[in-house]
Scaffold this motif. Structure first.
Motif, PDB file in Angstrom:
ATOM      1  N   GLU A 153      70.336  10.518 126.691  1.00 53.61           N
ATOM      2  CA  GLU A 153      69.118  11.263 127.021  1.00 53.61           C
ATOM      3  C   GLU A 153      68.748  12.326 125.993  1.00 53.61           C
ATOM      4  OE1 GLU A 153      70.025  12.813 130.854  1.00 53.61           O
ATOM      5  OE2 GLU A 153      69.981  10.858 131.854  1.00 53.61           O
ATOM      6  N   GLN A 154      69.722  12.910 125.273  1.00 57.18           N
ATOM      7  CA  GLN A 154      69.409  13.976 124.328  1.00 57.18           C
ATOM      8  C   GLN A 154      68.983  13.381 122.990  1.00 57.18           C
ATOM      9  OE1 GLN A 154      72.670  16.721 124.018  1.00 57.18           O
ATOM     10  NE2 GLN A 154      72.330  17.600 126.035  1.00 57.18           N
ATOM     11  N   HIS A 155      67.696  13.600 122.637  1.00 59.08           N
ATOM     12  CA  HIS A 155      67.115  13.124 121.380  1.00 59.08           C
ATOM     13  C   HIS A 155      67.398  11.642 121.137  1.00 59.08           C
ATOM     14  CE1 HIS A 155      66.576  17.380 120.690  1.00 59.08           C
ATOM     15  NE2 HIS A 155      67.884  17.569 120.755  1.00 59.08           N
ATOM     16  N   PRO A 156      67.031  10.785 122.048  1.00 55.33           N
ATOM     17  CA  PRO A 156      67.322   9.347 121.851  1.00 55.33           C
ATOM     18  C   PRO A 156      66.431   8.751 120.758  1.00 55.33           C
ATOM     19  CG  PRO A 156      65.939   9.670 123.780  1.00 55.33           C
ATOM     20  CD  PRO A 156      66.299  11.052 123.294  1.00 55.33           C
ATOM     21  N   HIS A 157      66.956   7.776 120.043  1.00 57.66           N
ATOM     22  CA  HIS A 157      66.176   7.010 119.068  1.00 57.66           C
ATOM     23  C   HIS A 157      66.848   5.654 118.891  1.00 57.66           C
ATOM     24  CE1 HIS A 157      69.252   7.954 116.004  1.00 57.66           C
ATOM     25  NE2 HIS A 157      69.267   9.152 116.562  1.00 57.66           N
TER      26      HIS A 157
END
Length: 290
Positions: free
Chosen positions: A108-112
């Motif tokens: 969830e944190q800064h997904p790419h």
């Protein structure tokens, strides 16, 4: 010249010739001896040089062999160190990936897309490890449930090319994230419009409430003035009336007293409602500002 003298001269010439031939023979013998000695010396020097060259070549060959062995030992030690480092890094990465895919923050944190595609590539490369197989299953579930990406379909479309598989995962995840951001922006825009509209309604309600308060204060002022006028009239009437009339008048409620009671009742009824309207308006404004 007599024959005897001629014989003596011939003997001398023969002896002289023999002496000359002896000297020449001795010279030739010495020359041959010298040449032979020089040849032997040269041969010995050549043999010595050959032996020295052979010893030098053998020594150089031994040095080269020792250096080659040292180099081989160094290369073997370097290769062993490199293999240990690669193994330790591989083990650490396998363990880290196995732990990361189980955490919501990793998803969830800064997904790419590249993050998940890299994880898939590494898990595929180390699939023989049980932890990588577990990580692969968690990746499949996470990509399917969070981003709508089916790894089985990706594998079917790109069964051999690792780069194509990596690109497919990256693109699919990034497209899903972009669509989610657009949807969120649209919802925020709608929410902002609804908030602004609610603020306008709350402001209008507040203005209406203030206007109602003003009108109510005006009505109360008018009622107060009316009550005071009737009170003054009653005072004049009571001063002019007799004691009996005053007693009779006091026995039955006068108009001003009835008016005062009506005003008090009206204020008692309207007060709580007005207070509720004011409290509701305050709460609405506070909620909008929050």
């Amino acid at each position: 010249m007599s024959e005897h003298e001629m014989s003596q001269d011939a003997d001398q010439m023969v002896r002289a010739a023999i002496a000359m031939l002896g000297k020449a023979s001795d010279h030739a013998a010495r020359r041959a001896h010298n040449l032979e000695q020089a040849a032997r010396e040269q041969h010995r020097q050549v043999e010595y040089d050959k032996r020295e060259q052979a010893r030098a070549a053998a020594a150089a060959e031994r040095d080269q062999a020792r250096q080659a062995e040292k180099n081989a030992d160094h290369e073997r030690a370097t290769d062993a160190q490199t293999r240990r480092e690669e193994y330790n890094q591989r083990e650490q990465t396998i363990q880290l990936l196995h732990e990361q895919v189980q955490r919501d923050t990793w998803w969830e944190q800064h997904p790419h897309g590249a993050r998940f595609a890299d994880a898939d590539t590494f898990a595929q490369a180390t699939i023989s490890d049980p932890r990588s197989r577990d990580a692969m299953e968690l990746l499949k579930a996470g990509l399917r449930d969070r981003f709508g990406v089916d790894l089985d379909e990706v594998s079917a479309k790109h069964p051999t090319s690792k780069s194509d598989r990596h690109h497919a995962i990256t693109s699919a995840v990034d497209e899903h994230l972009a669509a989610s951001r657009e949807k969120e922006a649209s919802e925020q825009s709608k929410s902002a419009g609804a908030t602004a509209e609610a603020a306008e309604h709350a402001e209008a309600a507040a203005v209406h409430e203030e206007n109602a308060d003003i009108e109510e204060h005006r009505a109360e002022g008018f009622e107060t003035e009316t009550r005071e006028d009737h009170q003054r009239q009653a005072d004049v009437a009571r001063a002019a009336s007799s004691a009996g009339e005053r007693a009779k008048h006091e026995a039955s409620p006068s108009y001003p007293e009835s008016a005062a009671v009506a005003v008090a009742k009206g204020a008692a009824k309207s007060g709580p409602a007005r207070a509720r309207r004011r409290q509701l308006a305050k709460e609405t404004r506070a909620e909008l500002h929050r």
